[in-house]
Motif scaffolding. Structure first.
Motif, short mmCIF file in Angstrom:
data_model
loop_
_atom_site.label_atom_id
_atom_site.label_comp_id
_atom_site.label_asym_id
_atom_site.label_seq_id
_atom_site.Cartn_x
_atom_site.Cartn_y
_atom_site.Cartn_z
N UNK A 53 9.56 -3.66 4.19
CA UNK A 53 8.86 -4.91 5.20
C UNK A 53 7.86 -4.36 6.02
N UNK A 54 6.70 -3.38 5.30
CA UNK A 54 5.67 -3.15 5.95
C UNK A 54 4.85 -4.26 6.16
N UNK A 55 3.81 -4.35 7.14
CA UNK A 55 3.03 -5.40 7.47
C UNK A 55 1.96 -5.44 6.37
N UNK A 56 1.24 -4.35 5.85
CA UNK A 56 0.36 -4.36 4.94
C UNK A 56 0.45 -2.86 4.18
N UNK A 57 -0.51 -2.76 3.25
CA UNK A 57 -0.67 -1.58 2.18
C UNK A 57 -1.98 -1.69 2.03
N UNK A 83 -10.45 4.72 0.01
CA UNK A 83 -10.86 4.63 1.19
C UNK A 83 -10.81 3.29 1.80
N UNK A 84 -10.60 3.16 3.02
CA UNK A 84 -10.15 1.52 3.51
C UNK A 84 -11.57 1.14 4.39
N UNK A 85 -11.97 -0.05 3.95
CA UNK A 85 -13.28 -0.58 4.66
C UNK A 85 -12.83 -1.09 6.04
N UNK A 86 -13.75 -1.25 7.03
CA UNK A 86 -13.23 -1.77 8.22
C UNK A 86 -12.95 -3.12 8.26
N UNK A 87 -13.55 -3.85 7.31
CA UNK A 87 -12.98 -5.31 7.26
C UNK A 87 -11.56 -5.51 6.81
N UNK A 88 -11.11 -4.77 5.85
CA UNK A 88 -9.77 -4.61 5.49
C UNK A 88 -9.06 -4.14 6.59
N UNK A 89 -9.28 -3.24 7.30
CA UNK A 89 -8.33 -2.66 8.28
C UNK A 89 -8.14 -3.82 9.44
N UNK A 90 -9.55 -4.40 9.69
CA UNK A 90 -9.28 -5.67 10.82
C UNK A 90 -8.38 -6.53 10.25
N UNK A 91 -8.45 -6.92 8.81
CA UNK A 91 -7.48 -7.96 8.51
C UNK A 91 -6.01 -7.41 8.61
N UNK A 92 -5.85 -6.38 8.28
CA UNK A 92 -4.46 -5.75 8.56
C UNK A 92 -4.09 -5.65 9.95
N UNK A 132 4.73 -1.49 10.55
CA UNK A 132 4.07 -0.25 9.85
C UNK A 132 3.24 -1.03 8.97
N UNK A 133 1.78 -0.24 8.93
CA UNK A 133 0.68 -0.54 8.17
C UNK A 133 0.62 0.96 7.44
#
Length: 233
Positions: A92-96, A100-109, A75-76
């Protein structure tokens, strides 16, 4: 390829999330959902590897939905509310991700989720696995021999590890899920939300009980199939 669903009650946010997912070559979107009920239906209909999940939704919120799942996929969490981060990571989520979420941060997750997925899919030769692990017991690292484990009992934030060479269990602050990950590749089965047993120590299985010699532990309906598979290996 990882199959995923996107869950958010705001249409514009969901549209942007779907667009980001479609740019990931290793993600396959199988369903877009506006609430937890739609997400539950999607999980029932598809083999889902990853959920992109909003928290604040009408009815059942994202954290409540996640807690309701017996065997959740990765889960993200994507939310506008930072105050739920600790609770999210305790699940135990993968990321939080904060909107607004930048594409770079989304890609990292997404890359983090992919790495975890590959690790879980990669077969590991048993001979390459150490037959022990260490846990903290009152600030001291204690070595636990995996072949000596009879069963493990979960107690909220702690577990009791019962060994065949001592009557006193090893008590350590760790989740049952984390212990189960340490046992990957060995013959252990989850029999109940609070118990993991060594398959080689099982002497009998009754209707709702697993027997280890004279000891009887509960066997939940949801774990019977997995226990049966483990015992027939």
């Amino acid at each position: 390829m990882m199959k995923c669903i996107a869950v958010d009650d705001e249409k514009l946010v969901l549209d942007l999330l779907v667009d980001n997912i479609q740019q990931m070559p290793y993600l396959q979107l199988v369903k877009r959902c506006r609430n937890a009920m739609e997400a539950a239906e999607a999980l029932h209909a598809h083999d889902v590897d990853l959920i992109f999940l909003d928290i604040q939704m009408p009815g059942l919120n994202g954290l409540q939905f996640l807690q309701s799942l017996k065997h959740p996929p990765k889960v993200i969490l994507i939310t506008a509310y930072p105050e739920y981060a600790i609770e999210g990571f305790n699940l135990d989520v993968v990321d939080y991700l904060l909107k607004p979420v930048s594409f770079e941060r989304f890609l990292k997750a997404c890359n983090k989720a992919l790495e975890l997925h590959r690790l879980q899919q990669k077969p590991v030769a048993k001979e390459d696995l150490p037959d022990y692990f260490f846990v903290y017991v009152e600030y001291i690292q204690v070595k636990v021999s995996i072949p000596a484990i009879v069963y493990i009992e979960g107690m909220k934030d702690y577990v009791k590890i019962y060994l065949d060479n001592t009557t006193k269990p090893v008590i350590t602050k760790i989740s049952l899920k984390a212990i189960q990950e340490k046992l990957a590749g060995f013959r252990f089965a989850r029999t109940h939300k609070s118990y993991i047993v060594a398959a080689d120590k099982v002497t009998a299985v009754k209707r709702d009980l697993v027997c280890l010699g004279g000891l009887e532990l509960p066997l939940s309906e949801s774990y019977k199939a997995a226990v049966g598979d483990m015992l027939t290996l």
